[in-house]
Write an enzyme that holds these catalytic residues in place. Sequence first.
Site: not given
Length: 407
Positions: A192, A181
């Site tokens: 990240t 996600k």
Amino acid sequence: MPVNLVAPDPASLYPVPGITLGIGSAGIKKAGRKDVLVMRLADEAHVAGVFTKNRFCAAPVQICREHLAATTPRALVVNTGNANAGTGLEGRERALKVCAALADALGTQPENILPFSTGVILEPLPYEKILSAIPAAIENLAPANWAQAAEAIMTTDVVAKASSMQVAVAGHTITITGIAKGAGMIHPNMATMLGYVACDAKVAQPLLQQLVQHAADRSFNCITIDGDTSTNDSFMLIATGQTGVEISDADSADYLVLRDAITRLSQTLAQAIVRDGEGATKFMTVQVEGGRDETECKAVGYAIGRSPLVKTAFFASDPNLGRILAAIGYAGIDDLDVDKLDLYLDDVLVATHGSRNPAYREEDGQRVMNKAEILIRVLLNRGQVTSTVWTCDFSYDYVKINADYRS
């Protein structure tokens, strides 16, 4: 809308023997949405991970590091809607209550649970809501729930992100499936986002740690959307050990096959994050060639990829390409000889030997800028190293999404 990205077909996602996934609805941010994920692992499974380097790392990141160092995890739990970051000791205590509740339900110890959170920073974790969703998540634990799991970890994502593949290793078929996600607060300083990749090979934890770092450095550490490194970044690699394949030598052909397959799948997930960047309309590949080392190549790639001036020009399809040269110039290579540098936009030579190509025509640049996917090639002409960064443009919607994030 996302750039050439659609939600995965659930039927295309292979179950990974040794892992089951269950989804619950805690109503953390919105009532009725899937926002809790439980992943239960086989006793033979090993887990490795890399985490954010943000000094304000979230409470679950701190706990995950500690639990990974102390024991072998038996389950993972993820919540969306609340990051549990900037919450101090109380945040840790609330995350540990979630670990204890899940451990009790699964018949294991709290230190065998890895917690993850994503969402709003500086808000107390509503752990009671998560506890109330755990029974339903456990009840629907199933090997084939990868597509639902990808949906359950979304925040500002428009499209769920998942990928799956099978490769032959030592005469056996190895299954690899992963979800991720992320759409904003994306800039590498580990990896990240939240990402979870599982395979059914048997890989010892130390070697698995080497593998996850290799994959992260060539995938999630090569993306930037807005230059902001999250407090909650986590990329986990799980080897369930359910096949007859045991990999114990990093120099073996079998390890290299598995390593490269996991890296390819991780790149697919990483690129999906950029394609789904908040408000993105363009997907850009920044390829920096001819550097002395990877560090300087990445520095140039990131300087271009996170420049608001470059990103807004691409959104407008405005070939204001001097902005790219400016970004290269401030990338931090003190001895860069700009007179040796060439710049391409797809097949168009924009600048050569550090200045505008006499044959360059703006309509050629405009033709490329109108495309949804664009390649920026920077030739430093000072070495043999090449590195790639993936990024997207900045649109009006990026500002709207982040201005209204808590609304």
